[in-house]
Design an enzyme around this catalytic site. Sequence first.
Site, PDB file in Angstrom:
ATOM      1  CG  ASP A  66      -0.362   0.055   2.537  1.00  0.00           C
ATOM      2  OD1 ASP A  66       0.866  -0.176   2.642  1.00  0.00           O
ATOM      3  OD2 ASP A  66      -1.074   0.320   3.516  1.00  0.00           O
ATOM      4  CE1 TYR A  68       7.591   3.826   0.859  1.00  0.00           C
ATOM      5  CE2 TYR A  68       7.421   5.287  -1.035  1.00  0.00           C
ATOM      6  CZ  TYR A  68       8.039   4.230  -0.388  1.00  0.00           C
ATOM      7  OH  TYR A  68       9.092   3.586  -0.986  1.00  0.00           O
ATOM      8  CG  PHE A  79       8.715  -0.061  -3.711  1.00  0.00           C
ATOM      9  CD1 PHE A  79       9.155  -0.385  -2.434  1.00  0.00           C
ATOM     10  CD2 PHE A  79       8.010  -1.014  -4.425  1.00  0.00           C
ATOM     11  CE1 PHE A  79       8.909  -1.633  -1.889  1.00  0.00           C
ATOM     12  CE2 PHE A  79       7.744  -2.265  -3.891  1.00  0.00           C
ATOM     13  CZ  PHE A  79       8.197  -2.577  -2.623  1.00  0.00           C
ATOM     14  CG  HIS A 192       8.912  -5.831   1.491  1.00  0.00           C
ATOM     15  ND1 HIS A 192       9.442  -4.635   1.936  1.00  0.00           N
ATOM     16  CD2 HIS A 192       7.809  -5.508   0.763  1.00  0.00           C
ATOM     17  CE1 HIS A 192       8.689  -3.641   1.490  1.00  0.00           C
ATOM     18  NE2 HIS A 192       7.697  -4.139   0.782  1.00  0.00           N
TER      19      HIS A 192
END
Length: 227
Positions: A66, A68, A79, A192
Site C-alpha cells: 500500500d 507510503y 516504492f 521484501h
Amino acid sequence: MSETIPASWAPVLDPVLATPEARQLGGWLRAEEEAGKAIYPPRGTRLKALELTPLDEVRVVILGQDPYHGPGQAHGLCFSVPEGVDAPPSLKNVFKELESDLGQPRPDHGNLESWARQGVLLLNNTLTVERGNAGSHAGKGWDAITDACVAAVAERGEPSVFVLWGSHAQGKARRIVALQGETRHLLIRSPHPSPLSAHRGFFGSKPFSQANAFLEANGRGAVDWRL
C-alpha cells in the site's frame, strides 16, 4: 470513483468498477475525506501507475502493498516518492540492490517515473492509505481492481516479468500462476526490501539483471534502470 480510468485499462477495469463493491469503495473514500481524514496519495494521482504505463506497454510488474503513509511521500507509484522527498528505508534498500546488481550509482532522488514510462508497472495492491496508518485501507475494495490489472498483464501473449518482493506480493501472484502457469512469464520472488527482511534474501537477489536478461531473450528489450 473520482479517478479517471486511463483508456488502455478501461476494458479491464470498467466491468470491475460497475460492481457494488467498487461503488462502495468510492463512497467510503468520500466519507473518509469528508470526515477530515488525510488520504494518500491525493485525488487525481491514485491511478498514476496505470496512466504512466499503458497495458499494451507493460514489460515488468513490481507489486507493492500500500502507499507510503507520510505527508508528501505517496504519488501513485509503488516504492516511489516525488523528487525532493527523502527515500524511505525500503526504497533505499532497492537502490542498494540496484547498485550491487548492475553497478549503477545510487540515485540522488526516489522518483521512479522513468521506470514507469518504460513499461514497468509500479502497482500497489491497495491504492490509498490514511495518513500515519499503514494498511488502513486494506480489504476495502481495492483488491478486486488491482487483481484485475495483474490478471490482464498475465493474460497477454507477450512474456512479462513479475517482481514479487515479500509474502504479500507473492500471494497475489497466485493469480498469475493460475492463469498461465510459470512458462510464459518470469516470476522473481524474494523477501521484501524492508529493513526488517532485506537481509534475508532480498540483497543479492539480482532482480534487475534477471528481468533484463529475460526481456532481451524474449525480444522485449532491456529496461534502463538508471534514474
